[in-house]
Design an enzyme around this catalytic site. Structure first.
Site, short mmCIF file in Angstrom:
data_model
loop_
_atom_site.label_atom_id
_atom_site.label_comp_id
_atom_site.label_asym_id
_atom_site.label_seq_id
_atom_site.Cartn_x
_atom_site.Cartn_y
_atom_site.Cartn_z
N GLN A 134 0.53 -1.36 0.31
CA GLN A 134 -0.14 -0.11 0.07
C GLN A 134 1.01 0.68 0.05
O GLN A 134 1.66 1.37 1.01
CB GLN A 134 -1.49 -0.11 1.68
CG GLN A 134 -2.17 1.10 1.26
CD GLN A 134 -2.65 0.63 2.38
OE1 GLN A 134 -2.73 0.29 3.26
NE2 GLN A 134 -3.81 1.57 2.31
N VAL A 136 -0.20 4.54 -1.03
CA VAL A 136 -1.63 5.40 -0.78
C VAL A 136 -2.62 5.03 0.38
O VAL A 136 -3.28 4.25 0.52
CB VAL A 136 -2.98 6.11 -2.13
CG1 VAL A 136 -3.53 7.18 -1.36
CG2 VAL A 136 -1.50 6.41 -3.07
N HIS A 140 -9.06 1.82 -1.43
CA HIS A 140 -8.83 1.67 -3.03
C HIS A 140 -9.13 0.53 -2.80
O HIS A 140 -7.87 -0.65 -2.58
CB HIS A 140 -8.13 2.64 -3.00
CG HIS A 140 -6.40 2.17 -3.65
ND1 HIS A 140 -6.01 2.82 -2.27
CD2 HIS A 140 -5.76 1.60 -4.44
CE1 HIS A 140 -4.13 2.35 -2.61
NE2 HIS A 140 -4.76 2.02 -4.01
N HIS A 142 -8.93 -1.97 -6.17
CA HIS A 142 -8.30 -2.20 -7.82
C HIS A 142 -9.08 -2.89 -8.80
O HIS A 142 -9.48 -4.32 -8.50
CB HIS A 142 -6.56 -3.35 -8.10
CG HIS A 142 -5.78 -2.00 -7.21
ND1 HIS A 142 -5.07 -0.55 -8.36
CD2 HIS A 142 -5.92 -1.82 -5.98
CE1 HIS A 142 -3.65 -0.10 -7.49
NE2 HIS A 142 -4.28 -0.70 -5.86
#
Length: 173
Positions: A134, A136, A140, A142
């Site tokens: 990771q 960021v 999130h 993908h």
């Protein structure tokens, strides 16, 4: 893929670009004491890139999440599904956010299949923590569309993240 800055100037240039996006798209966001815009929305009190995505970059969305094209795609149409509230990783999401993200992943799949009929499969991925890759620290997901021949031997899928672990023994196939 991590973003490497070769100089302080590149980092400052990125921050200025983010600030201009904030100013244009979120007039209610305040400028912090350092002069860099700070996003005080959705629980975020930093310059998190995912908290300040301009509306014109959003591909699909619902009340609690949105989807954008990945800025460093591993294949064409690689998409990210991102909760609107700043949550550092997948395990910090509330149940309603998990459901919203799941719904949006399905919407993204349908949208990508409509745009490109050569897509025959998908990999879904979430990196949690530095050790898992990771970079960021705003959750999130993908959504990676797969096409025939995009890799020589796709068996094992995400297991190929660990070298040598993607191929199953013949007895397990």
């Amino acid at each position: 893929m991590p973003v490497w800055y070769h100089s302080t100037r590149q980092l400052v240039t990125r921050e200025v670009r983010l600030a201009k996006n904030l100013e244009r798209n979120y007039p209610s966001v305040a400028r912090g004491p350092s002069g860099i815009y700070t996003a005080y929305m959705n629980g975020c009190q930093s310059t998190c890139a995912f908290c300040i995505i301009p509306d014109d970059q959003i591909l699909l969305n619902n009340d609690l999440a949105y989807a954008i094209w990945d800025s460093s795609p591993v294949v064409p149409m690689h998409t990210l599904v991102i909760p609107r509230r700043h949550a550092p990783d997948f395990f910090d999401l509330e149940e309603s956010e998990l459901l919203a993200c799941s719904d949006l992943v399905k919407m993204v799949k349908d949208h990508l299949l409509m745009l490109d009929p050569t897509i025959e499969g998908f990999n879904l991925g979430v990196n949690v923590g530095t050790t898992a890759g990771q970079t960021v620290f705003h959750c999130h997901i993908h959504v990676i569309p797969r096409r025939p021949g995009d890799v020589p031997y796709p068996v094992g899928g995400v297991r190929n993240l660990i070298p040598g672990k993607g191929r199953y023994p013949e007895s397990q196939r």
